[in-house]
Design a protein around this motif. Structure first.
Motif, short mmCIF file in Angstrom:
data_model
loop_
_atom_site.label_atom_id
_atom_site.label_comp_id
_atom_site.label_asym_id
_atom_site.label_seq_id
_atom_site.Cartn_x
_atom_site.Cartn_y
_atom_site.Cartn_z
N ARG A 1 -2.59 9.29 18.93
CA ARG A 1 -2.98 7.96 19.40
C ARG A 1 -1.95 6.91 19.04
O ARG A 1 -1.37 6.94 17.95
N ARG A 2 -1.75 5.96 19.95
CA ARG A 2 -0.97 4.78 19.62
C ARG A 2 -1.81 3.89 18.70
O ARG A 2 -3.04 4.04 18.61
N ARG A 3 -1.15 2.99 18.04
CA ARG A 3 -1.82 2.13 17.06
C ARG A 3 -1.36 0.68 17.23
O ARG A 3 -0.28 0.43 17.75
N MET A 4 -2.17 -0.24 16.72
CA MET A 4 -1.76 -1.61 16.51
C MET A 4 -1.82 -1.85 15.02
O MET A 4 -2.74 -1.38 14.34
N THR A 5 -0.83 -2.56 14.48
CA THR A 5 -0.74 -2.68 13.03
C THR A 5 -0.15 -4.02 12.61
O THR A 5 0.70 -4.58 13.31
N LEU A 6 -0.59 -4.50 11.47
CA LEU A 6 0.13 -5.59 10.82
C LEU A 6 1.47 -5.05 10.32
O LEU A 6 1.61 -3.88 9.98
N THR A 7 2.45 -5.91 10.28
CA THR A 7 3.80 -5.52 9.87
C THR A 7 4.03 -5.76 8.39
O THR A 7 3.23 -6.42 7.71
N LEU A 8 5.14 -5.24 7.89
CA LEU A 8 5.46 -5.45 6.48
C LEU A 8 5.54 -6.93 6.10
O LEU A 8 5.03 -7.32 5.04
N PRO A 9 6.15 -7.81 6.92
CA PRO A 9 6.16 -9.23 6.54
C PRO A 9 4.76 -9.81 6.42
O PRO A 9 4.49 -10.58 5.48
N ALA A 10 3.87 -9.49 7.34
CA ALA A 10 2.51 -10.02 7.28
C ALA A 10 1.78 -9.52 6.04
O ALA A 10 1.07 -10.29 5.36
N LEU A 11 1.94 -8.24 5.73
CA LEU A 11 1.30 -7.68 4.54
C LEU A 11 1.91 -8.25 3.26
O LEU A 11 1.19 -8.57 2.31
N GLY A 12 3.22 -8.40 3.26
CA GLY A 12 3.90 -8.84 2.05
C GLY A 12 3.63 -10.28 1.67
O GLY A 12 3.79 -10.65 0.50
N ARG A 13 3.21 -11.11 2.63
CA ARG A 13 2.91 -12.50 2.31
C ARG A 13 1.48 -12.71 1.82
O ARG A 13 1.12 -13.83 1.42
N ALA A 14 0.65 -11.68 1.86
CA ALA A 14 -0.73 -11.83 1.39
C ALA A 14 -0.74 -12.28 -0.07
O ALA A 14 0.09 -11.86 -0.88
N ARG A 15 -1.70 -13.13 -0.38
CA ARG A 15 -1.80 -13.61 -1.77
C ARG A 15 -2.08 -12.47 -2.73
O ARG A 15 -1.62 -12.48 -3.88
N ARG A 16 -2.87 -11.49 -2.28
CA ARG A 16 -3.11 -10.28 -3.06
C ARG A 16 -3.14 -9.09 -2.12
O ARG A 16 -3.61 -9.19 -0.99
N VAL A 17 -2.65 -7.97 -2.61
CA VAL A 17 -2.75 -6.69 -1.92
C VAL A 17 -3.60 -5.77 -2.79
O VAL A 17 -3.35 -5.67 -4.01
N LEU A 18 -4.58 -5.14 -2.18
CA LEU A 18 -5.45 -4.21 -2.90
C LEU A 18 -5.27 -2.81 -2.32
O LEU A 18 -5.64 -2.55 -1.18
N TRP A 19 -4.68 -1.93 -3.12
CA TRP A 19 -4.55 -0.53 -2.73
C TRP A 19 -5.78 0.23 -3.19
O TRP A 19 -6.18 0.12 -4.36
#
Length: 230
Positions: A168-186
């Motif tokens: 399947r093709r996907r739609m995704t947020l990019t590294l810049p969008a993810l990297g600017r988040a105030r917090r990232v939760l893995w």
């Protein structure tokens, strides 16, 4: 990256729910709303089910998707399908504040551009989410950012089209969008993720997931995944 190793998947889900709720309350108190982007996966969906029972100012929550598979509405492989059953059916978030990726559009590139505009309308220019919740594939991908896919190297857009991967093709947020988040939760659980998790914690530049900015990240994992080392 702050790391918490918990006994099992259930403990990870419970800790994740409590942490997301606390971040939501703080964001609303400071900025008047909470902008959350979620990924798929069994443990994240369990966390969201538990989050529905937490004290959260739901009227001020905006929910975005980190990524989505291109499939018809209601398809079991859609993250949105699981979000609706696990979470949205249990909480009073206004429909207008649930921002689903428009993967049913014929022109996916144009649809990605429209989703980016929707993100900017809520989260500013450049986009700054309050929290991006991420998972980790055994192959080292996160969101729908896979090794060798051009979407991994997009730097001039918040949203990209990737794939096909696993049919399947996907739609995704990019590294810049993810990297600017105030917090990232893995949220990473299970022995199958142990090798990839060890590489993530080392910051292995060959791992797509390790290219996400880590200085504002929290990793919740279980003992089975953490046995891969640090």
């Amino acid at each position: 990256m702050d790391v918490e190793v918990l006994p099992d998947e259930d403990a990870v889900a419970r800790r994740a729910a409590a942490l997301i709720a606390a971040l939501a309350r703080a964001a609303v108190a400071e900025r008047g709303r909470f902008l959350l982007a979620t990924s798929g996966g069994a443990t994240p969906w369990a966390a969201l089910r538990l989050l529905a029972g937490e004290e959260v100012p739901w009227a001020r929550v905006h929910l975005f998707q980190v990524d989505e598979r291109v499939a018809p509405a209601g398809h079991p492989e859609r993250n949105l399908t699981q979000l609706r059953s696990s979470f949205l059916s249990r909480v009073p978030i206004l429909a207008a504040q649930v921002h689903a990726m428009p993967v049913e559009e014929a022109d996916l590139e144009a649809a990605a551009g429209r989703y980016a505009a929707e993100l900017r309308a809520a989260a500013g220019t450049p986009v700054v989410l309050d929290l991006a919740q991420l998972g980790l594939g055994a192959d080292g991908h996160t969101a729908s950012l896979f090794a060798g896919d051009p979407a991994l190297d997009v730097t001039d857009a918040e949203v990209a089209v990737a794939g096909p991967h696993q049919g399947r093709r996907r739609m995704t947020l990019t590294l810049p969008a993810l990297g600017r988040a105030r917090r990232v939760l893995w949220i990473v659980t299970g022995a199958a993720k142990a090798e990839a998790l060890a590489r993530l914690r080392r910051g292995d530049p060959g791992l797509p997931a390790a290219r996400v900015r880590s200085d504002r990240a929290v990793l919740l994992t279980d003992e089975a995944a953490a046995r891969g080392g640090s």
